[in-house]
Motif scaffolding. Structure first.
Motif, PDB file in Angstrom:
ATOM      1  N   THR A   1      33.688 -19.722  43.405  1.00  0.00           N
ATOM      2  CA  THR A   1      35.090 -19.050  43.113  1.00  0.00           C
ATOM      3  C   THR A   1      36.006 -19.271  43.166  1.00  0.00           C
ATOM      4  O   THR A   1      36.269 -20.082  43.579  1.00  0.00           O
ATOM      5  N   LYS A   2      36.709 -18.769  42.311  1.00  0.00           N
ATOM      6  CA  LYS A   2      38.706 -19.119  42.001  1.00  0.00           C
ATOM      7  C   LYS A   2      38.871 -18.332  43.475  1.00  0.00           C
ATOM      8  O   LYS A   2      40.172 -19.489  44.024  1.00  0.00           O
ATOM      9  N   GLU A   3      38.447 -17.701  43.389  1.00  0.00           N
ATOM     10  CA  GLU A   3      39.197 -17.487  45.723  1.00  0.00           C
ATOM     11  C   GLU A   3      38.444 -18.207  46.070  1.00  0.00           C
ATOM     12  O   GLU A   3      39.118 -18.459  47.239  1.00  0.00           O
ATOM     13  N   GLU A   4      37.282 -18.130  45.859  1.00  0.00           N
ATOM     14  CA  GLU A   4      37.091 -19.459  46.760  1.00  0.00           C
ATOM     15  C   GLU A   4      37.936 -20.934  46.939  1.00  0.00           C
ATOM     16  O   GLU A   4      38.152 -21.957  48.224  1.00  0.00           O
TER      17      GLU A   4
ATOM     18  N   LEU B   1      40.832 -21.436  46.081  1.00  0.00           N
ATOM     19  CA  LEU B   1      42.115 -20.813  46.571  1.00  0.00           C
ATOM     20  C   LEU B   1      42.260 -20.522  48.030  1.00  0.00           C
ATOM     21  O   LEU B   1      43.372 -20.990  48.264  1.00  0.00           O
ATOM     22  N   ALA B   2      41.068 -20.614  48.977  1.00  0.00           N
ATOM     23  CA  ALA B   2      41.363 -20.294  49.944  1.00  0.00           C
ATOM     24  C   ALA B   2      40.254 -21.759  50.788  1.00  0.00           C
ATOM     25  O   ALA B   2      40.836 -21.889  52.272  1.00  0.00           O
TER      26      ALA B   2
END
Length: 499
Positions: A390-393, A395-396
């Motif tokens: 995902t986008k969150e993953e 960026l993390a």
């Protein structure tokens, strides 16, 4: 003078008997060729259920006509074919495994219009020349070949078996075994239903030992017995860069390149000599002196292998070819990122993917090896996901791998000093008056470990076909001499008693 007459007379008698035996075998080979042509004419792509149904009906007719009781065994997908001669509880039971399905064909790659129409060819220099089947009516040239899909893999051995049964009956031989045959219809796509089917039909399939008739004899052409085969599992690794491919002028030196991430990761898995560096990968593997002697007795030439494959130095997993096969492998079977060749683009790719296959030996559990690889990937600083991140993953985490796991097909290996193995070795040695090539474990995978694991019986591969048969490839073929070899091999096994 009388002392000389007896040996001369004995030699003459043996020559006559050998000539008669040769004539009988050639007659049976001629019949086998016609029967094989008929069998090959039935397409047998495991991806097409209608193909398999037609083959099952052919087999039912052929085995029933030779006195076998036959059954179609339903599975979770395509059925198995089972046949058995009438049982006698006082006899040991031998179970034969072969398969009736074949690889898909691309007719445009074959040197004949229809891969399911068997073509007879002779060798003319470096070229193959088509011959008329009528030319076999007077004599048979054992060096000529039959070209067609599944001539060697694996319809040829099935027909050899049927014709050995014919000869046994003609000679009024009492077979000292209960004989069972199981024919797989999904071997070419990993036989996924087989494990459950063996459990479901356990009582029907019970035997004292299993003989698998698949694959080629050793490249030397000598009679061959194989005591096991490696298993297999797979891993797919995908690394990620920008969400979409980006112009390399604008974002090269800035957007991380997934191809380099993946290359760096793969480079940590093996040393410069080709050995896997992941801790514990080769755990539990060792060889005693007897095993080493068997491995070294196989008539391979490492120099010939390197010349044939055209590389200078082999990997150092083992000190020679047969020893290398005793270890699990970690193979990079496919690698891709962006575009190449005429489609090359000046971009930073969005993803890079590596496809791995892991060949297994009995000491190496497939799930355990996959866990070791996954731990190694984590130790290199990668975040592992089983889906597109995902986008969150994204960026993390700096480094991300999407990991997909394949199923595990187990390896099997029978002890080299097994009594049934000794019986097979001695039987072939007595028949062919030649050294028997004994291979502890072969590199490839035959998906029959469910028989070994569920039935708890020793298993042996007794291959029949020529090593250069092009199995799975265009122009698959069977040397006619191998038909004679296969008939005699089955005949010898089924007419010899275990001491």
């Amino acid at each position: 003078m009388k002392k000389l007459l007896f040996p001369i007379l004995l030699l003459a008698i043996n020559c006559v008997l050998n000539a008669q035996d040769s004539t009988v075998i050639k007659s049976q080979v001629r019949h086998s060729i016609d029967e094989l042509r008929d069998f090959v004419a039935l397409p047998n792509d495991a991806l097409n259920a209608d193909d398999i149904d037609a083959n099952l009906m052919w087999l039912k007719n052929k085995f029933s006509g030779r006195g076998f009781n036959t059954s179609i065994l339903e599975t979770e997908n395509l059925p198995l074919f089972f046949a058995a001669l009438p049982m006698d509880d006082s006899k040991p039971t031998i179970l034969f495994y072969m398969h009736l399905d074949g690889q898909s064909v691309d007719a445009t790659k074959w040197d004949q219009s229809n891969p399911y129409e068997t073509v007879l060819k002779s060798k003319d220099g470096d070229q193959w020349k088509q011959e008329s089947f009528d030319s076999l009516n007077n004599d048979i040239n054992y060096n000529w070949r039959l070209f067609g899909r599944s001539t060697s893999d694996d319809k040829g051995p099935i027909v050899m078996f049927l014709n050995a049964i014919d000869l046994l009956k003609k000679n009024n031989v009492t077979v000292p075994f209960n004989v069972k045959v199981i024919l797989d219809s999904e071997e070419e796509k990993s036989s996924k239903p087989l494990a459950k089917a063996v459990k479901d039909y356990r009582e029907l399939l019970m035997a004292d030992f299993l003989v698998i008739n698949d694959g080629p004899v050793h490249v030397s052409g000598q009679p061959t017995i194989i005591y096991g085969c490696r298993g297999i599992t797979t891993l797919s690794l995908t690394t990620f860069g920008p969400i979409k491919p980006q112009h390399s002028g604008h974002y090269g030196n800035y957007a991380p390149n997934p191809g380099f991430w993946l290359a760096q990761l793969l480079a940590t898995m093996k040393d410069k000599d080709g050995r896997v560096t992941i801790p514990g990968y080769y755990e539990g593997i060792h060889f005693d002196e007897t095993t080493q002697n068997i491995l070294k007795s196989v008539p391979d030439s490492d120099q010939e292998i390197s010349e044939r494959l055209q590389f200078k130095t082999a990997d150092k997993v083992g000190s020679f070819y047969q020893e290398a096969l005793q270890y699990p492998s970690l193979n990079l079977r496919g690698l891709g990122s962006g575009w190449i060749g005429n489609q090359t683009r000046t971009i930073v790719p969005a993803t890079a993917t590596a496809e791995l296959d892991l060949r297994l030996v009995p000491e190496s559990d497939g799930d355990r090896l996959k866990s070791l690889v996954k731990k190694h990937i984590k130790d290199q600083g990668f975040f592992i996901t089983d889906d597109v991140p995902t986008k969150e993953e994204r960026l993390a985490h700096d480094k991300i791998v999407m990991l997909k796991e394949g199923t595990v097909t187990d390896a099997f290996r029978t002890d080299l000093d097994n009594g049934y193995g000794n019986f097979l070795v001695n039987t072939l040695k007595n028949k062919f008056k030649d050294d028997i090539v004994q291979i502890r474990i072969m590199g490839g995978t035959v998906p029959i470990s469910p028989f070994v694991n569920e039935l708890k019986i020793p298993a042996f591969i007794v291959p029949m076909v020529n090593p250069d048969n092009n199995q799975h490839s265009p122009n698959e073929n069977l040397r006619i001499g191998q038909i004679a070899y296969g008939i005699q091999t089955f005949y010898s096994i089924l007419s010899s008693s275990i001491n």
